[in-house]
Design a protein around this motif. Structure first.
Motif, PDB file in Angstrom:
ATOM      1  N   ALA A 217      10.514  -8.430   0.632  1.00 35.93           N
ATOM      2  CA  ALA A 217      11.364  -9.445  -0.002  1.00 35.93           C
ATOM      3  C   ALA A 217      11.776  -9.008  -1.415  1.00 35.93           C
ATOM      4  CB  ALA A 217      10.643 -10.787  -0.057  1.00 35.93           C
ATOM      5  N   PHE A 218      10.848  -8.389  -2.129  1.00 39.90           N
ATOM      6  CA  PHE A 218      11.170  -7.921  -3.483  1.00 39.90           C
ATOM      7  C   PHE A 218      12.304  -6.902  -3.429  1.00 39.90           C
ATOM      8  CE2 PHE A 218      10.837  -4.648  -6.719  1.00 39.90           C
ATOM      9  CZ  PHE A 218      10.919  -5.405  -7.886  1.00 39.90           C
ATOM     10  N   PHE A 219      12.177  -5.918  -2.545  1.00 35.29           N
ATOM     11  CA  PHE A 219      13.152  -4.838  -2.491  1.00 35.29           C
ATOM     12  C   PHE A 219      14.481  -5.293  -1.901  1.00 35.29           C
ATOM     13  CE2 PHE A 219       9.149  -2.575  -2.914  1.00 35.29           C
ATOM     14  CZ  PHE A 219       9.469  -1.739  -3.977  1.00 35.29           C
TER      15      PHE A 219
END
Length: 86
Positions: free
Chosen positions: A31-33
């Motif tokens: 999700a971060f990337f």
């Protein structure tokens, strides 16, 4: 110029990756990337006069010599800013 940092850089350079404690650093999930954005500082084209031997030495290091010159200038700038901030 003396090292303003109290970090033992020589010891850290010799330390193996497996010996670095990363337990307090959270894993970055997919999700971060998926939401991450790359922000590259704006570059400005300039004309600069360098000694011929200095330029030749940087060019001998291969592609990316201008980036390396910029990195060295940035490190010098940051060191000077740190000295003023004391």
């Amino acid at each position: 110029m003396p090292n303003a940092s109290k970090t033992d850089w020589d010891r850290l350079a010799k330390q193996a990756d497996k010996d670095i404690d990363t337990s307090e650093i959270p894993e970055l999930g997919d999700a971060f990337f998926e939401q991450a954005e790359l922000h590259v500082p704006a570059k400005q084209s300039v004309t600069i006069r360098l000694d011929a031997d200095v330029l030749a030495w940087f060019k001998e290091q291969g592609a990316g010599y201008q980036t390396r010159i910029n990195q060295l200038l940035r490190q010098y700038m940051q060191a000077q800013l740190s000295r003023k901030g004391r």
